[in-house]
Enzyme design. Structure first.
Site, PDB file in Angstrom:
ATOM      1  N   THR A 102       0.827  -1.219   0.000  1.00  0.00           N
ATOM      2  CA  THR A 102       0.000   0.000   0.000  1.00  0.00           C
ATOM      3  C   THR A 102       0.856   1.262   0.000  1.00  0.00           C
ATOM      4  O   THR A 102       0.481   2.279  -0.591  1.00  0.00           O
ATOM      5  CB  THR A 102      -0.927  -0.012   1.245  1.00  0.00           C
ATOM      6  OG1 THR A 102      -1.781  -1.150   1.125  1.00  0.00           O
ATOM      7  CG2 THR A 102      -1.775   1.232   1.346  1.00  0.00           C
TER       8      THR A 102
ATOM      9  N   SER B 153       1.836  -7.349  -0.768  1.00  0.00           N
ATOM     10  CA  SER B 153       2.615  -8.300   0.037  1.00  0.00           C
ATOM     11  C   SER B 153       1.974  -9.678   0.131  1.00  0.00           C
ATOM     12  O   SER B 153       2.627 -10.635   0.531  1.00  0.00           O
ATOM     13  CB  SER B 153       2.921  -7.736   1.419  1.00  0.00           C
ATOM     14  OG  SER B 153       1.808  -7.782   2.256  1.00  0.00           O
TER      15      SER B 153
ATOM     16  N   THR C   6       1.906  -4.347   4.300  1.00  0.00           N
ATOM     17  CA  THR C   6       1.827  -4.679   5.728  1.00  0.00           C
ATOM     18  C   THR C   6       1.294  -6.088   6.001  1.00  0.00           C
ATOM     19  O   THR C   6       1.508  -6.634   7.071  1.00  0.00           O
ATOM     20  CB  THR C   6       0.944  -3.658   6.480  1.00  0.00           C
ATOM     21  OG1 THR C   6      -0.370  -3.689   5.923  1.00  0.00           O
ATOM     22  CG2 THR C   6       1.527  -2.259   6.408  1.00  0.00           C
ATOM     23  N   ASP C   7       0.584  -6.679   5.015  1.00  0.00           N
ATOM     24  CA  ASP C   7      -0.072  -7.961   5.295  1.00  0.00           C
ATOM     25  C   ASP C   7       0.911  -9.079   5.631  1.00  0.00           C
ATOM     26  O   ASP C   7       0.602  -9.953   6.447  1.00  0.00           O
ATOM     27  CB  ASP C   7      -0.962  -8.378   4.120  1.00  0.00           C
ATOM     28  CG  ASP C   7      -2.236  -7.539   4.051  1.00  0.00           C
ATOM     29  OD1 ASP C   7      -2.548  -6.844   5.040  1.00  0.00           O
ATOM     30  OD2 ASP C   7      -2.917  -7.566   3.011  1.00  0.00           O
TER      31      ASP C   7
END
Ligand code: ASP
Length: 320
Positions: free
Chosen positions: A12, A53, A84-85
């Site tokens: 993101t 990710s 971030t995942d």
């Protein structure tokens, strides 16, 4: 002047919102060509991947490892931007494999570059500030978002959308990014790192639940797995049917690693009945300390790729 290597991998932080409000990738990384208010520093930037990710695999982690294993010869620090995942997994993989003393800092964003309250540039600047701070050296891989510094060893994503998503449920944040100062609250115990050259092992993660069917574990054994991580109940226990499935896996020499499905605390062999942790451990299951399922999976992968014998594998999974 410090020289910092910046590796962008996507996520993101590298995306933007379109006219419908859907978040998508663009040709240009919005982080490139931004001027930051930082002490004099030389940034060397590489767009190593541009992936959400969820598309990051251990092969990508291995590519990052290979890019970084000699980074100390040329750079004073590293910043990696990432979705971030799965950020906690890439950071944990690098933390477990890279033998470096320079700061390695990972960051990401929960809101894309043109959303109101976008956190990407701010987090990137914070990560750069930490990477050029001498205090950040010899701490393994750090994760910096939302003014907090976390150890890759303990950090996890706790909220699907909130900017305050990264937390270290067992240890608490390791440090704090303030307007002028960067503070570190504690040091981590030393740990060994393991070099890696392949990531081919098949290791599923299964969450235990009330009435878990042991047959599913037998099917996995037949499918040819190299090991399995089970997020067991509470302190590391299973129901009777699942326990029988685990015994079959162990009898087939398939390593079984137990962690807790609870968000806080660690799995330890405490209960002595069928499926209780004491009996699972006696049968050969390995209790991993202070890691969640996704991190235990990477530890087992790294241990098996390093061909650790049973004792060494136990030692590695118990160490934190
Ligand atoms: N789905 C995004 C990713 O992990 C989420 C993010 O970066 O915050 O790539």
């Amino acid at each position: 002047m410090k020289k910092i290597l910046v590796l962008h991998t996507g996520g993101t932080i590298a995306m933007h919102e379109d006219v419908d409000g859907d978040v998508e990738q663009g040709a240009q990384n919005p982080l490139n060509d931004v001027q930051f208010d930082l002490p004099a520093v030389e940034l060397v930037t590489e767009d190593i991947f541009n992936l959400p990710s969820e598309h990051i695999t251990p092969d990508n982690m291995l590519a990052l490892y290979n890019r970084l294993k000699n980074a100390e010869d040329e750079f004073d620090g590293v910043v990696i931007t990432h979705g971030t995942d799965t950020l906690e997994e890439t950071s944990f993989f690098l933390d477990s494999t890279l033998d470096l003393t320079i700061p390695i800092v990972m960051t990401g964003a929960m809101r894309s570059s043109n959303e109101i309250g976008s956190d990407g540039l701010y987090n990137f600047q914070s990560a750069l500030r930490v990477a050029i701070d001498d205090q950040a050296a010899k701490r393994g891989v750090l994760v910096v978002l939302n003014d907090e510094i976390h150890a890759a060893r303990f950090v996890t994503k706790t909220h699907a959308t909130n900017v305050a998503t990264f937390a270290s449920p067992i240890s608490g944040a390791m440090g704090m990014v303030n307007k002028r100062k960067i503070l570190f609250f504690y040091d981590l115990p030393n740990k060994k790192t393991y070099p890696i050259s392949a990531v081919d092992k098949r290791i599923p993660v299964m969450k235990a639940y009330a009435g878990m069917d042991g047959h599913i574990l037998t099917l996995l054994a037949e499918a040819g797995i190299d090991g399995i991580v089970i997020e067991a109940l509470g302190a590391g226990n299973l129901g009777t049917d699942a326990a029988r499935g685990v015994l079959e896996l162990l009898a087939a020499d398939i390593p079984v690693v137990i962690v807790s499905r609870s968000f806080k605390g660690i799995a330890e062999p405490v209960y002595d009945y069928l499926g209780g942790g004491v009996q699972l451990e006696k049968a050969g299951a390995i209790f991993a300390t202070a890691v969640n399922g996704q991190k235990a999976r990477l530890k087992l992968l790294i241990g098996l790729e390093n061909k650790l014998n049973t004792n060494k594998l136990n030692e590695f999974l118990h160490e934190f």
